[in-house]
Scaffold this active site. Structure first.
Site, PDB file in Angstrom:
ATOM      1  N   ASN A   9     -77.684 -28.636  -4.536  1.00 23.01           N
ATOM      2  CA  ASN A   9     -77.588 -29.301  -3.058  1.00 23.01           C
ATOM      3  C   ASN A   9     -79.236 -29.830  -3.017  1.00 23.01           C
ATOM      4  OD1 ASN A   9     -78.026 -29.917  -0.388  1.00 23.01           O
ATOM      5  ND2 ASN A   9     -77.798 -27.734   0.122  1.00 23.01           N
ATOM      6  N   LYS A  11     -80.684 -31.391  -0.865  1.00 19.36           N
ATOM      7  CA  LYS A  11     -81.300 -31.444   0.584  1.00 19.36           C
ATOM      8  C   LYS A  11     -82.034 -32.878   0.842  1.00 19.36           C
ATOM      9  CE  LYS A  11     -81.623 -26.553   0.076  1.00 19.36           C
ATOM     10  NZ  LYS A  11     -81.712 -25.454   1.200  1.00 19.36           N
ATOM     11  N   HIS A  94     -72.996 -26.556   5.815  1.00 25.01           N
ATOM     12  CA  HIS A  94     -74.215 -26.026   5.239  1.00 25.01           C
ATOM     13  C   HIS A  94     -75.082 -25.095   6.603  1.00 25.01           C
ATOM     14  CE1 HIS A  94     -77.930 -25.083   3.367  1.00 25.01           C
ATOM     15  NE2 HIS A  94     -77.461 -25.176   2.064  1.00 25.01           N
ATOM     16  N   GLY A 172     -83.346 -20.412   0.292  1.00 23.31           N
ATOM     17  CA  GLY A 172     -84.590 -21.034   0.314  1.00 23.31           C
ATOM     18  C   GLY A 172     -85.913 -19.852   0.624  1.00 23.31           C
TER      19      GLY A 172
HETATM   20  C1  PEP Z   1     -78.618 -23.959  -0.499  1.00 21.81           C
HETATM   21  O1  PEP Z   1     -79.351 -25.102  -0.007  1.00 21.81           O
HETATM   22  O2  PEP Z   1     -77.518 -24.238  -0.390  1.00 21.81           O
HETATM   23  C2  PEP Z   1     -79.427 -22.954  -1.366  1.00 21.81           C
HETATM   24  C3  PEP Z   1     -78.607 -22.389  -1.963  1.00 21.81           C
HETATM   25  O3  PEP Z   1     -80.817 -23.197  -1.373  1.00 21.81           O
HETATM   26  P1  PEP Z   1     -81.736 -22.317  -2.308  1.00 21.81           P
HETATM   27  O4  PEP Z   1     -81.127 -22.354  -3.905  1.00 21.81           O
HETATM   28  O5  PEP Z   1     -82.824 -23.111  -2.343  1.00 21.81           O
HETATM   29  O6  PEP Z   1     -81.683 -20.969  -1.868  1.00 21.81           O
END
Ligand code: PEP
Length: 247
Positions: A9, A11, A94, A172
Protein backbone atom coordinates in the site's frame (compact mmCIF):
# COMPACT_ATOMS: atom_id res chain seq x y z
CA UNK A 1 -4.08 -24.67 -0.33
CA UNK A 2 -4.51 -20.88 -0.40
CA UNK A 3 -2.13 -18.92 -2.59
CA UNK A 4 -0.14 -16.31 -0.68
CA UNK A 5 -0.72 -12.63 -1.47
CA UNK A 6 1.69 -9.86 -0.58
CA UNK A 7 0.39 -6.38 -1.39
CA UNK A 8 2.07 -3.02 -1.00
CA UNK A 9 0.00 0.00 0.00
CA UNK A 10 1.98 2.95 -1.28
CA UNK A 11 -0.46 5.44 0.29
CA UNK A 12 0.11 9.05 -0.93
CA UNK A 13 3.70 8.47 -2.00
CA UNK A 14 5.51 8.54 -5.36
CA UNK A 15 4.84 10.61 -8.46
CA UNK A 16 4.26 8.64 -11.69
CA UNK A 17 7.93 8.85 -12.67
CA UNK A 18 9.06 7.91 -9.15
CA UNK A 19 6.62 4.98 -9.28
CA UNK A 20 8.25 3.65 -12.45
CA UNK A 21 11.69 4.02 -10.88
CA UNK A 22 10.60 2.06 -7.76
CA UNK A 23 8.94 -0.67 -9.85
CA UNK A 24 12.16 -1.08 -11.83
CA UNK A 25 14.24 -1.13 -8.64
CA UNK A 26 12.05 -3.88 -7.13
CA UNK A 27 11.53 -5.88 -10.33
CA UNK A 28 14.08 -8.67 -9.73
CA UNK A 29 13.58 -8.67 -5.95
CA UNK A 30 9.89 -9.61 -6.02
CA UNK A 31 10.02 -12.53 -8.43
CA UNK A 32 8.32 -15.53 -6.80
CA UNK A 33 5.95 -17.82 -8.69
CA UNK A 34 4.28 -19.07 -5.51
CA UNK A 35 3.02 -15.64 -4.41
CA UNK A 36 0.61 -13.05 -5.81
CA UNK A 37 2.41 -9.71 -5.66
CA UNK A 38 0.36 -6.51 -5.83
CA UNK A 39 1.28 -2.83 -5.74
CA UNK A 40 -1.63 -0.64 -4.67
CA UNK A 41 -0.55 2.75 -5.92
CA UNK A 42 -1.98 6.29 -5.97
CA UNK A 43 -4.64 6.65 -8.70
CA UNK A 44 -2.55 9.08 -10.71
CA UNK A 45 0.29 6.51 -10.89
CA UNK A 46 -1.87 3.66 -12.20
CA UNK A 47 -1.32 4.03 -15.98
CA UNK A 48 2.47 4.29 -15.56
CA UNK A 49 2.52 1.43 -13.02
CA UNK A 50 0.45 -0.88 -15.26
CA UNK A 51 2.81 -0.15 -18.16
CA UNK A 52 5.95 -0.66 -16.04
CA UNK A 53 4.75 -4.02 -14.66
CA UNK A 54 3.69 -5.52 -18.03
CA UNK A 55 5.24 -8.96 -18.45
CA UNK A 56 6.17 -9.22 -14.75
CA UNK A 57 4.59 -11.16 -11.87
CA UNK A 58 3.22 -7.95 -10.32
CA UNK A 59 -0.45 -6.85 -10.51
CA UNK A 60 -1.55 -3.29 -9.92
CA UNK A 61 -4.21 -2.31 -7.41
CA UNK A 62 -5.91 0.96 -6.47
CA UNK A 63 -6.07 2.36 -2.94
CA UNK A 64 -9.73 3.32 -3.16
CA UNK A 65 -12.65 3.75 -5.56
CA UNK A 66 -16.21 5.06 -5.48
CA UNK A 67 -19.29 2.84 -5.45
CA UNK A 68 -21.27 4.55 -8.23
CA UNK A 69 -20.84 3.82 -11.94
CA UNK A 70 -20.50 7.45 -13.08
CA UNK A 71 -22.02 10.87 -12.55
CA UNK A 72 -21.76 14.04 -10.51
CA UNK A 73 -19.22 12.88 -7.91
CA UNK A 74 -16.41 15.40 -8.35
CA UNK A 75 -13.00 13.99 -7.62
CA UNK A 76 -14.07 10.35 -7.33
CA UNK A 77 -12.89 7.39 -9.41
CA UNK A 78 -15.33 4.84 -10.82
CA UNK A 79 -14.68 1.10 -10.86
CA UNK A 80 -15.00 0.96 -14.67
CA UNK A 81 -12.17 3.52 -14.92
CA UNK A 82 -9.90 1.26 -12.87
CA UNK A 83 -10.95 -1.82 -14.81
CA UNK A 84 -10.27 -0.05 -18.11
CA UNK A 85 -6.69 0.65 -16.98
CA UNK A 86 -6.04 -2.99 -16.06
CA UNK A 87 -6.39 -2.67 -12.28
CA UNK A 88 -6.92 -6.07 -10.65
CA UNK A 89 -7.28 -5.21 -6.93
CA UNK A 90 -8.62 -2.36 -4.85
CA UNK A 91 -8.09 -1.64 -1.15
CA UNK A 92 -11.45 -0.97 0.47
CA UNK A 93 -11.97 0.64 3.86
CA UNK A 94 -8.38 1.20 4.93
CA UNK A 95 -8.36 2.67 8.44
CA UNK A 96 -6.87 5.91 7.10
CA UNK A 97 -9.88 6.27 4.78
CA UNK A 98 -12.21 5.55 7.68
CA UNK A 99 -10.44 8.05 9.95
CA UNK A 100 -9.74 10.96 7.58
CA UNK A 101 -12.40 10.53 4.89
CA UNK A 102 -15.40 9.36 6.89
CA UNK A 103 -15.70 5.90 5.33
CA UNK A 104 -18.07 3.60 7.17
CA UNK A 105 -18.81 -0.11 7.18
CA UNK A 106 -21.80 0.68 4.95
CA UNK A 107 -19.71 2.47 2.29
CA UNK A 108 -17.21 -0.38 2.52
CA UNK A 109 -20.01 -2.84 1.71
CA UNK A 110 -21.19 -0.76 -1.28
CA UNK A 111 -17.65 -0.58 -2.64
CA UNK A 112 -17.06 -4.30 -2.15
CA UNK A 113 -20.21 -5.13 -4.13
CA UNK A 114 -19.21 -2.70 -6.89
CA UNK A 115 -15.67 -4.05 -7.11
CA UNK A 116 -17.03 -7.57 -7.66
CA UNK A 117 -19.39 -6.30 -10.37
CA UNK A 118 -16.28 -5.12 -12.24
CA UNK A 119 -14.17 -8.20 -11.53
CA UNK A 120 -11.78 -6.23 -9.36
CA UNK A 121 -10.69 -8.12 -6.24
CA UNK A 122 -11.38 -6.12 -3.09
CA UNK A 123 -8.80 -6.12 -0.31
CA UNK A 124 -11.20 -5.44 2.56
CA UNK A 125 -9.59 -3.84 5.61
CA UNK A 126 -10.72 -4.31 9.18
CA UNK A 127 -9.06 -3.74 12.52
CA UNK A 128 -9.46 -2.49 16.05
CA UNK A 129 -8.12 0.59 17.81
CA UNK A 130 -5.84 0.31 20.84
CA UNK A 131 -8.75 1.29 23.10
CA UNK A 132 -10.90 -1.48 21.66
CA UNK A 133 -8.11 -4.01 22.17
CA UNK A 134 -7.70 -2.86 25.77
CA UNK A 135 -11.47 -3.09 26.30
CA UNK A 136 -11.34 -6.73 25.16
CA UNK A 137 -13.76 -6.19 22.26
CA UNK A 138 -11.38 -6.83 19.33
CA UNK A 139 -13.13 -9.94 18.03
CA UNK A 140 -16.62 -8.45 18.54
CA UNK A 141 -15.64 -5.31 16.64
CA UNK A 142 -14.10 -7.19 13.76
CA UNK A 143 -17.02 -9.59 13.58
CA UNK A 144 -19.31 -6.58 13.09
CA UNK A 145 -17.04 -5.04 10.44
CA UNK A 146 -16.88 -8.31 8.49
CA UNK A 147 -20.61 -9.01 8.74
CA UNK A 148 -21.46 -5.57 7.33
CA UNK A 149 -18.72 -5.63 4.65
CA UNK A 150 -20.08 -8.94 3.30
CA UNK A 151 -23.81 -8.06 3.23
CA UNK A 152 -25.27 -9.36 -0.07
CA UNK A 153 -21.89 -10.72 -1.20
CA UNK A 154 -22.37 -14.23 -2.59
CA UNK A 155 -20.28 -17.18 -1.44
CA UNK A 156 -18.64 -17.40 -4.86
CA UNK A 157 -17.61 -13.76 -4.62
CA UNK A 158 -16.49 -14.10 -1.00
CA UNK A 159 -14.19 -16.98 -1.96
CA UNK A 160 -12.27 -14.55 -4.21
CA UNK A 161 -12.10 -11.70 -1.69
CA UNK A 162 -9.04 -10.74 0.30
CA UNK A 163 -9.42 -9.52 3.88
CA UNK A 164 -6.66 -7.48 5.50
CA UNK A 165 -6.60 -7.60 9.29
CA UNK A 166 -4.89 -4.38 10.27
CA UNK A 167 -4.88 -3.41 13.94
CA UNK A 168 -4.99 0.40 13.79
CA UNK A 169 -2.46 0.69 16.59
CA UNK A 170 0.09 -1.19 14.48
CA UNK A 171 -0.23 0.82 11.25
CA UNK A 172 2.75 3.05 10.57
CA UNK A 173 3.72 2.95 14.25
CA UNK A 174 6.50 0.37 14.18
CA UNK A 175 4.42 -1.68 16.68
CA UNK A 176 3.55 -5.05 15.19
CA UNK A 177 0.94 -7.39 16.57
CA UNK A 178 2.66 -10.53 17.81
CA UNK A 179 2.29 -13.48 15.48
CA UNK A 180 -0.06 -15.08 18.05
CA UNK A 181 -2.23 -11.96 18.31
CA UNK A 182 -2.46 -11.70 14.52
CA UNK A 183 -3.21 -15.42 14.16
CA UNK A 184 -5.96 -15.25 16.81
CA UNK A 185 -7.81 -12.49 14.94
CA UNK A 186 -7.25 -13.97 11.47
CA UNK A 187 -8.65 -17.29 12.72
CA UNK A 188 -11.57 -15.35 14.23
CA UNK A 189 -12.24 -13.69 10.86
CA UNK A 190 -12.22 -17.09 9.14
CA UNK A 191 -14.72 -18.34 11.72
CA UNK A 192 -17.03 -15.40 10.96
CA UNK A 193 -16.81 -16.16 7.22
CA UNK A 194 -17.68 -19.79 8.02
CA UNK A 195 -20.67 -18.62 10.04
CA UNK A 196 -21.90 -16.30 7.24
CA UNK A 197 -21.24 -18.80 4.43
CA UNK A 198 -19.74 -22.26 4.95
CA UNK A 199 -16.48 -24.08 5.58
CA UNK A 200 -15.51 -24.16 1.89
CA UNK A 201 -15.78 -20.37 1.63
CA UNK A 202 -13.85 -19.87 4.87
CA UNK A 203 -11.19 -22.21 3.58
CA UNK A 204 -10.83 -20.36 0.28
CA UNK A 205 -10.79 -16.74 1.40
CA UNK A 206 -7.38 -15.16 1.83
CA UNK A 207 -6.62 -13.18 4.97
CA UNK A 208 -3.65 -10.85 5.22
CA UNK A 209 -2.05 -9.27 8.25
CA UNK A 210 -1.05 -5.61 7.99
CA UNK A 211 0.63 -3.30 10.48
CA UNK A 212 4.36 -2.57 10.47
CA UNK A 213 5.18 -5.84 8.71
CA UNK A 214 8.80 -5.77 7.63
CA UNK A 215 11.67 -7.95 6.47
CA UNK A 216 12.45 -8.89 10.08
CA UNK A 217 9.01 -10.02 11.28
CA UNK A 218 7.33 -11.23 8.06
CA UNK A 219 8.45 -14.87 8.21
CA UNK A 220 7.06 -15.44 11.71
CA UNK A 221 3.70 -13.81 10.88
CA UNK A 222 3.39 -15.61 7.55
CA UNK A 223 4.11 -18.98 9.17
CA UNK A 224 0.77 -18.83 11.02
CA UNK A 225 -1.93 -21.08 9.57
CA UNK A 226 -4.60 -18.40 9.07
CA UNK A 227 -2.30 -15.63 7.76
CA UNK A 228 -2.17 -15.91 3.98
CA UNK A 229 -0.18 -12.79 3.22
CA UNK A 230 0.47 -9.21 4.13
CA UNK A 231 -0.65 -5.69 3.37
CA UNK A 232 2.46 -3.60 3.70
CA UNK A 233 2.73 0.18 3.96
CA UNK A 234 6.12 1.68 4.79
CA UNK A 235 8.22 -1.34 3.86
CA UNK A 236 6.58 -1.60 0.41
CA UNK A 237 8.53 1.44 -0.72
CA UNK A 238 11.91 -0.17 -0.05
CA UNK A 239 13.95 -3.10 -1.36
CA UNK A 240 12.87 -4.82 1.88
CA UNK A 241 9.57 -5.51 0.13
CA UNK A 242 11.34 -8.21 -1.89
CA UNK A 243 12.41 -9.90 1.34
CA UNK A 244 8.79 -9.91 2.55
CA UNK A 245 7.61 -11.47 -0.73
CA UNK A 246 10.21 -14.20 -0.35
CA UNK A 247 9.56 -14.77 3.36
C1 PEP B 1 -0.98 -0.09 5.77
O1 PEP B 1 -1.00 1.09 5.48
O2 PEP B 1 -1.86 -0.83 5.34
C2 PEP B 1 0.10 -0.58 6.63
C3 PEP B 1 0.04 -1.80 7.08
O3 PEP B 1 1.11 0.30 6.89
P1 PEP B 1 2.49 -0.03 7.65
O4 PEP B 1 3.02 -1.30 7.06
O5 PEP B 1 3.37 1.15 7.34
O6 PEP B 1 2.17 -0.17 9.09
Amino acid sequence: MRRRIIAGNWKMNKTPSEAVALINELKDLVVNDAVDVVYCVPAIDIPAAVEATKGTNVSIGAENMYYEESGAFTGEIAPAMLDDLGVKYVIIGHSERREYFAETDETVNKKVLKAFEHNITPIICCGESLTQREQGITLDWIRMQIKIAFQNVTADQAKKAVIAYEPIWAIGTGKTATADQAQEVCAGIRAVICEIYDAATADAIRIQYGGSMNAGNAAELLAKPDIDGGLIGGASLKPDFGKIVNA
